[in-house]
Design an enzyme around this catalytic site. Structure first.
Site, PDB file in Angstrom:
ATOM      1  N   CYS A 175      -2.366  -3.249   8.829  1.00  0.00           N
ATOM      2  CA  CYS A 175      -2.007  -1.896   9.253  1.00  0.00           C
ATOM      3  C   CYS A 175      -1.469  -1.913  10.682  1.00  0.00           C
ATOM      4  O   CYS A 175      -0.561  -1.151  11.015  1.00  0.00           O
ATOM      5  CB  CYS A 175      -3.209  -0.973   9.160  1.00  0.00           C
ATOM      6  N   CYS A 219       0.830  -1.215   0.000  1.00  0.00           N
ATOM      7  CA  CYS A 219       0.000   0.000   0.000  1.00  0.00           C
ATOM      8  C   CYS A 219       0.857   1.254   0.000  1.00  0.00           C
ATOM      9  O   CYS A 219       0.349   2.346  -0.227  1.00  0.00           O
ATOM     10  CB  CYS A 219      -0.941   0.007   1.197  1.00  0.00           C
TER      11      CYS A 219
HETATM   12 FE1  FES Z   1      -1.467   0.442   4.265  1.00  0.00          FE
HETATM   13 FE2  FES Z   1      -3.290   0.465   6.155  1.00  0.00          FE
HETATM   14  S1  FES Z   1      -3.632   0.293   4.040  1.00  0.00           S
HETATM   15  S2  FES Z   1      -1.148   0.414   6.374  1.00  0.00           S
END
Ligand code: FES
Length: 144
Positions: free
Chosen positions: A102, A33
């Site tokens: 996360c 991400c």
């Molecule tokens: Fe990357 Fe939450 S989506 S840390």
């Protein structure tokens, strides 16, 4: 979808910022991400006297890092080492399954900062040796 605690720590994150004379700094990132978390520790006599964080990431990552700082502030190094991503998520009254990674960032940020502290101050921290990190301060968390 998100608990009140997650929303609270996302809207009013605790301990945001940096510590200029930090004893340990950890930085971790999630390659998928692209979110990045940086954690600063002030350690005195084995006690985490102060902790601050900066997170460039999603709301769950911000809430997780905020909660993680609350969980380790005033604690011993050993106690901080026991803080798992599950503990962070539980303290937040849960995260949606797709957001559990996360909270992993928060656990890794604590460990990465402690490792930096142990290297800089030449202190051996029991249990940290097994954790594999790169030499620089940029550690990447793999998703399962
Ligand atoms: Fe990357 Fe939450 S989506 S840390």
């Amino acid at each position: 979808m998100y608990s009140e605690k997650v929303m609270d720590h996302f809207m009013n994150p605790r301990n945001v910022g940096e510590i200029p004379d930090a004893d340990g700094i950890g930085e971790v990132g999630n390659a998928k991400c692209g979110d990045i978390m940086k954690m600063y520790l002030k350690i005195n006599d084995g006690i985490i006297e102060d902790v601050k964080f900066k997170t460039f990431g999603c709301g769950s990552a911000i809430a997780s890092s905020s909660m993680a700082t609350e969980l380790i502030k005033g604690k011993t190094i050993d106690e901080a080492l026991q803080v798992t991503n599950k503990a962070v998520a539980e303290a937040l009254d849960g995260l949606p399954p797709v957001k559990m990674h996360c909270s992993v960032l928060a656990e890794q940020a604590i460990k990465s900062a402690l490792l930096d502290y142990s290297k800089r101050h030449n202190v051996k921290i029991e249990g940290l040796e097994d954790i594999e990190f790169d030499d620089d301060h940029h550690h990447h968390v793999e998703e399962e």
